[in-house]
Design a protein around this motif. Structure first.
Motif, PDB file in Angstrom:
ATOM      1  N   UNK A  24      46.960  26.940  73.606  1.00 55.07           N
ATOM      2  CA  UNK A  24      46.163  27.937  74.334  1.00 55.07           C
ATOM      3  C   UNK A  24      46.357  29.336  73.741  1.00 55.07           C
ATOM      4  N   UNK A  25      47.606  29.682  73.415  1.00 52.25           N
ATOM      5  CA  UNK A  25      47.893  31.000  72.837  1.00 52.25           C
ATOM      6  C   UNK A  25      47.209  31.174  71.483  1.00 52.25           C
ATOM      7  N   UNK A  26      47.287  30.157  70.630  1.00 55.25           N
ATOM      8  CA  UNK A  26      46.638  30.237  69.325  1.00 55.25           C
ATOM      9  C   UNK A  26      45.123  30.300  69.474  1.00 55.25           C
ATOM     10  N   UNK A  27      44.592  29.598  70.472  1.00 53.30           N
ATOM     11  CA  UNK A  27      43.156  29.679  70.747  1.00 53.30           C
ATOM     12  C   UNK A  27      42.748  31.087  71.146  1.00 53.30           C
ATOM     13  N   UNK A  28      43.572  31.728  71.969  1.00 54.49           N
ATOM     14  CA  UNK A  28      43.297  33.092  72.402  1.00 54.49           C
ATOM     15  C   UNK A  28      43.392  34.077  71.241  1.00 54.49           C
ATOM     16  N   UNK A  29      44.400  33.899  70.395  1.00 54.66           N
ATOM     17  CA  UNK A  29      44.563  34.746  69.218  1.00 54.66           C
ATOM     18  C   UNK A  29      43.350  34.601  68.288  1.00 54.66           C
ATOM     19  N   UNK A  30      42.914  33.365  68.075  1.00 53.12           N
ATOM     20  CA  UNK A  30      41.750  33.127  67.221  1.00 53.12           C
ATOM     21  C   UNK A  30      40.477  33.700  67.833  1.00 53.12           C
ATOM     22  N   UNK A  31      40.347  33.586  69.164  1.00 52.86           N
ATOM     23  CA  UNK A  31      39.175  34.148  69.838  1.00 52.86           C
ATOM     24  C   UNK A  31      39.134  35.665  69.661  1.00 52.86           C
ATOM     25  N   UNK A  32      40.298  36.310  69.761  1.00 48.63           N
ATOM     26  CA  UNK A  32      40.358  37.757  69.549  1.00 48.63           C
ATOM     27  C   UNK A  32      39.946  38.099  68.114  1.00 48.63           C
ATOM     28  N   UNK A  33      40.411  37.313  67.140  1.00 50.15           N
ATOM     29  CA  UNK A  33      40.021  37.554  65.753  1.00 50.15           C
ATOM     30  C   UNK A  33      38.524  37.340  65.565  1.00 50.15           C
ATOM     31  N   UNK A  34      37.968  36.301  66.191  1.00 49.38           N
ATOM     32  CA  UNK A  34      36.522  36.059  66.097  1.00 49.38           C
ATOM     33  C   UNK A  34      35.742  37.243  66.656  1.00 49.38           C
ATOM     34  N   UNK A  35      36.218  37.832  67.740  1.00 55.86           N
ATOM     35  CA  UNK A  35      35.561  39.012  68.305  1.00 55.86           C
ATOM     36  C   UNK A  35      35.633  40.172  67.321  1.00 55.86           C
ATOM     37  N   UNK A  36      36.784  40.298  66.648  1.00 56.45           N
ATOM     38  CA  UNK A  36      36.938  41.326  65.623  1.00 56.45           C
ATOM     39  C   UNK A  36      35.982  41.074  64.457  1.00 56.45           C
ATOM     40  N   UNK A  37      35.769  39.815  64.114  1.00 60.48           N
ATOM     41  CA  UNK A  37      34.790  39.489  63.057  1.00 60.48           C
ATOM     42  C   UNK A  37      33.403  40.016  63.439  1.00 60.48           C
ATOM     43  N   UNK A  38      33.043  39.840  64.698  1.00 60.28           N
ATOM     44  CA  UNK A  38      31.747  40.351  65.162  1.00 60.28           C
ATOM     45  C   UNK A  38      31.708  41.871  65.106  1.00 60.28           C
TER      46      UNK A  38
END
Length: 150
Positions: A24-38
């Motif tokens: 779950x933590x890694x998923x959240x970290x990746x989601x934050x990075x994906x938002x940064x990509x946008x």
């Protein structure tokens, strides 16, 4: 989690010893990075749109001169054309500073966390969510593309 004979490929299966909170933590970290990509994409859009506008000013200056409005042509040319968008910066410098200061370190940290905590396996949270939501036997609920092995 449902385990189907045609489940996720090996790179999307949770490694042994990786707990739910870590996934779950890694998923959240990746989601934050994906938002940064946008966000970064919007920054590149800002960069390209500003550059396009600046190049269009060449045409405006030329047309003002042709129309006999030399004073206005000079004013556009000296006051706006090629102007910094913030003190000391054109947009390419903002993009570079963003990449160097924020994006690159964030991406490196996310990659390192996934490498150390999940053997480099991406999207474990999403892969497990997909597995839980699949309808077994439905052709449009397959776990992976037909050509993928293991």
């Amino acid at each position: 989690m449902n385990h189907h004979h045609d489940g996720p490929d090996a790179r999307h299966r949770r490694p042994d010893g990786v707990d739910d909170k870590t996934v779950e933590a890694l998923g959240s970290l990746s989601k934050a990075l994906e938002t940064t990509e946008r966000a970064r994409g919007h920054l590149y859009g800002f960069h390209q749109l500003t550059g396009t506008a600046d190049l269009e000013l060449d045409r405006a200056v030329r047309l003002l001169r042709e129309a006999g409005h030399t004073g206005w042509a000079d004013k556009v040319e000296t006051e706006v054309l090629g102007r910094n968008v913030i003190p000391g910066h054109w947009t390419f410098q903002i993009v570079e500073a963003y990449n160097d200061t924020y994006y690159d370190p964030f991406r490196q940290l996310e990659r390192a966390a996934v490498a150390e905590l999940a053997d480099g396996r991406d999207h474990l949270y999403e892969a497990e969510m997909k597995e839980d939501r699949r309808t077994e036997g439905h052709p449009d609920h397959s776990a992976r593309p037909p050509a993928t092995d293991a």
